[in-house]
Design an enzyme around this catalytic site. Sequence first.
Site, PDB file in Angstrom:
ATOM      1  N   ASN A 214     -29.346   7.882 -14.098  1.00 27.73           N
ATOM      2  CA  ASN A 214     -28.314   6.940 -14.572  1.00 27.73           C
ATOM      3  C   ASN A 214     -28.900   6.191 -15.767  1.00 27.73           C
ATOM      4  O   ASN A 214     -30.107   6.272 -16.025  1.00 27.73           O
ATOM      5  CB  ASN A 214     -27.924   5.986 -13.428  1.00 27.73           C
ATOM      6  CG  ASN A 214     -29.116   5.199 -12.947  1.00 27.73           C
ATOM      7  OD1 ASN A 214     -29.665   4.376 -13.667  1.00 27.73           O
ATOM      8  ND2 ASN A 214     -29.559   5.460 -11.727  1.00 27.73           N
ATOM      9  N   ASP A 283     -28.638   7.406  -5.404  1.00 22.23           N
ATOM     10  CA  ASP A 283     -28.206   7.463  -4.002  1.00 22.23           C
ATOM     11  C   ASP A 283     -28.431   8.847  -3.399  1.00 22.23           C
ATOM     12  O   ASP A 283     -28.589   8.980  -2.195  1.00 22.23           O
ATOM     13  CB  ASP A 283     -26.715   7.093  -3.895  1.00 22.23           C
ATOM     14  CG  ASP A 283     -26.521   5.596  -4.091  1.00 22.23           C
ATOM     15  OD1 ASP A 283     -27.445   4.841  -3.738  1.00 22.23           O
ATOM     16  OD2 ASP A 283     -25.462   5.194  -4.601  1.00 22.23           O
ATOM     17  N   LYS A 293     -37.960  27.015 -13.161  1.00 18.94           N
ATOM     18  CA  LYS A 293     -36.769  26.556 -13.869  1.00 18.94           C
ATOM     19  C   LYS A 293     -35.572  27.439 -13.465  1.00 18.94           C
ATOM     20  O   LYS A 293     -35.683  28.673 -13.479  1.00 18.94           O
ATOM     21  CB  LYS A 293     -37.026  26.645 -15.381  1.00 18.94           C
ATOM     22  CG  LYS A 293     -35.909  26.047 -16.193  1.00 18.94           C
ATOM     23  CD  LYS A 293     -36.197  26.145 -17.676  1.00 18.94           C
ATOM     24  CE  LYS A 293     -34.933  25.834 -18.454  1.00 18.94           C
ATOM     25  NZ  LYS A 293     -34.997  26.257 -19.827  1.00 18.94           N
ATOM     26  N   PHE A 329     -29.262  -6.304  -6.197  1.00 17.62           N
ATOM     27  CA  PHE A 329     -28.341  -6.230  -7.326  1.00 17.62           C
ATOM     28  C   PHE A 329     -27.249  -5.246  -6.943  1.00 17.62           C
ATOM     29  O   PHE A 329     -27.537  -4.231  -6.303  1.00 17.62           O
ATOM     30  CB  PHE A 329     -29.054  -5.755  -8.600  1.00 17.62           C
ATOM     31  CG  PHE A 329     -29.748  -6.857  -9.344  1.00 17.62           C
ATOM     32  CD1 PHE A 329     -30.846  -7.498  -8.802  1.00 17.62           C
ATOM     33  CD2 PHE A 329     -29.285  -7.271 -10.590  1.00 17.62           C
ATOM     34  CE1 PHE A 329     -31.485  -8.533  -9.465  1.00 17.62           C
ATOM     35  CE2 PHE A 329     -29.913  -8.303 -11.278  1.00 17.62           C
ATOM     36  CZ  PHE A 329     -31.018  -8.936 -10.714  1.00 17.62           C
ATOM     37  N   LYS A 343     -22.441  -5.966   0.889  1.00 14.85           N
ATOM     38  CA  LYS A 343     -23.824  -5.450   0.849  1.00 14.85           C
ATOM     39  C   LYS A 343     -24.836  -6.503   1.296  1.00 14.85           C
ATOM     40  O   LYS A 343     -25.889  -6.161   1.832  1.00 14.85           O
ATOM     41  CB  LYS A 343     -24.156  -4.943  -0.553  1.00 14.85           C
ATOM     42  CG  LYS A 343     -23.533  -3.581  -0.791  1.00 14.85           C
ATOM     43  CD  LYS A 343     -23.690  -3.077  -2.202  1.00 14.85           C
ATOM     44  CE  LYS A 343     -22.814  -1.836  -2.368  1.00 14.85           C
ATOM     45  NZ  LYS A 343     -22.686  -1.405  -3.739  1.00 14.85           N
ATOM     46  N   LYS A 347     -27.072  -5.021   4.252  1.00 16.05           N
ATOM     47  CA  LYS A 347     -28.495  -4.802   3.938  1.00 16.05           C
ATOM     48  C   LYS A 347     -29.365  -5.996   4.343  1.00 16.05           C
ATOM     49  O   LYS A 347     -30.558  -6.019   4.066  1.00 16.05           O
ATOM     50  CB  LYS A 347     -28.665  -4.513   2.437  1.00 16.05           C
ATOM     51  CG  LYS A 347     -27.854  -3.306   1.958  1.00 16.05           C
ATOM     52  CD  LYS A 347     -28.206  -2.893   0.544  1.00 16.05           C
ATOM     53  CE  LYS A 347     -27.205  -1.866   0.030  1.00 16.05           C
ATOM     54  NZ  LYS A 347     -27.791  -0.844  -0.830  1.00 16.05           N
TER      55      LYS A 347
HETATM   56  O1  C5P Z   1     -26.361   1.209  -4.789  1.00 17.94           O
HETATM   57  P1  C5P Z   1     -26.013  -0.112  -4.142  1.00 17.94           P
HETATM   58  O2  C5P Z   1     -24.834  -0.771  -4.788  1.00 17.94           O
HETATM   59  O3  C5P Z   1     -25.904  -0.032  -2.641  1.00 17.94           O
HETATM   60  O4  C5P Z   1     -27.247  -1.065  -4.478  1.00 17.94           O
HETATM   61  C1  C5P Z   1     -27.309  -2.378  -3.985  1.00 17.94           C
HETATM   62  C2  C5P Z   1     -28.773  -2.783  -3.847  1.00 17.94           C
HETATM   63  O5  C5P Z   1     -29.455  -1.852  -2.986  1.00 17.94           O
HETATM   64  C3  C5P Z   1     -29.564  -2.817  -5.144  1.00 17.94           C
HETATM   65  O6  C5P Z   1     -30.381  -3.946  -5.069  1.00 17.94           O
HETATM   66  C4  C5P Z   1     -30.353  -1.507  -5.117  1.00 17.94           C
HETATM   67  O7  C5P Z   1     -31.587  -1.648  -5.815  1.00 17.94           O
HETATM   68  C5  C5P Z   1     -30.586  -1.295  -3.633  1.00 17.94           C
HETATM   69  N1  C5P Z   1     -30.676   0.124  -3.256  1.00 17.94           N
HETATM   70  C6  C5P Z   1     -31.827   0.584  -2.666  1.00 17.94           C
HETATM   71  N2  C5P Z   1     -31.940   1.890  -2.271  1.00 17.94           N
HETATM   72  C7  C5P Z   1     -30.920   2.742  -2.454  1.00 17.94           C
HETATM   73  C8  C5P Z   1     -29.738   2.300  -3.057  1.00 17.94           C
HETATM   74  C9  C5P Z   1     -29.650   0.981  -3.451  1.00 17.94           C
HETATM   75  O8  C5P Z   1     -32.765  -0.202  -2.494  1.00 17.94           O
HETATM   76  N3  C5P Z   1     -31.061   4.001  -2.069  1.00 17.94           N
END
Ligand code: C5P
Length: 402
Positions: A214, A283, A293, A329, A343, A347
Amino acid sequence: MLNWKSDRKIVLGITGGIAAYKSPEIVRALVKAGCEVEVVLTEGGERFVSPMVLSTLAGRRAWRGCEFLSDDYGWRIPHISLADWADAVVVAPCTAETLANTVQGRGKELLGSILLATGAPVLLCPAMNVNMLNNAATVHNLDILRSRGYHVLDPDSGDLACGYEGKGRLPAPNVILEEMWRAICPDKSLEGKNVLVTAGPTHEYLDPVRFISNPSSGKMGLAMARAAWYRGARVTLVLGPTGISDLSGLEVVRVVSALEMRDAVMSRSAEMDYVVKAAAVGDFRPAEFSSDKIKRRGVDTMKLELVQNPDIAAALGERKRDGQVLIGFAAESSDVLANAADKIRSKRLDYIVANDIAAPGFGFGVDTNSVCLLGADGGSASFSGTKEEVAEGIWDTVLSGR
Ligand code: C5P
């Protein structure tokens, strides 16, 4: 704590080492950063770099050794007026002689008297031959100066002008500037604290040359890391692949994939007081990695199977210890606040910084951002501006809640 870097008044002392030839670049960097600069040369410094170059770049006179205690300037009491004027005194390069004189409190030269008289933070940037630096007298002098509250910038290693190789080089102007900001920063509430910040994208490779990623630049994470470092924290930056190179003072752990980032974060998280998850973690990753390759010939369409990466933030939330603060974030393109609030709960974060990536001119890859900081207690605050300003606002709010 906005604008604490604006219009700062800096006395730049230049002493008699060969690295003085780099000091015009320091003046330029200071002026570019919006500082007013008064240059003070020792007699030795003047042998290496011309006062005219320095005064032209600073846009004002450079103080020369012969002007101290002179009929022309004595009435101005330059050592006191400069010492009182300064928001910080930076000595770069700083010779072994100047270190020794400063330990003894010698004021024969204008710079020595300024150092005796000032109440401003002082940053010393020693640069000399490696044997002079390692000499017991210099080591002892540096220990004494640190214990008296002087800030000392560790010299770089590499080729030295004297033909030796080793420690003793004057660090680059941007490194000196960052260290100066840390010395000047008025808020020291993160002193003694450990902060871990993740930043940048991850690369999820499907073969040796192709990956899914990304456009995250890592700039928001770096701004969060720098702002914490200015406030006195020990900062570990777990950084995905980015072009960022200006990382002095931070302990940097470079990673490529989400799995590497997870390992780097989880192995260090226990000792952290604050964890800031600013990275744009992929993700999904390809279910299989092809060590050769992948060939295009004879293949019209291709299906790529992806598997989900572990959620690092959620894993941190699960094992969060008392007193540890987790800041996530959330880059969202719709229902920004509702998704971000969700979130925080799922989380187990303390804060989330919600970021509308659909808004033009903000977020990925650019230098500005506009965010809403949500707290687990239901509080919220909005910040817009450069990523540095947004980071200051976030830390101000998080730290005022402690
Ligand atoms: O992708 P998402 O919106 O869920 O991300 C929210 C938070 O979770 C961010 O702080 C991101 O750094 C974290 N995150 C993570 N591991 C992932 C996806 C997101 O720590 N696999």
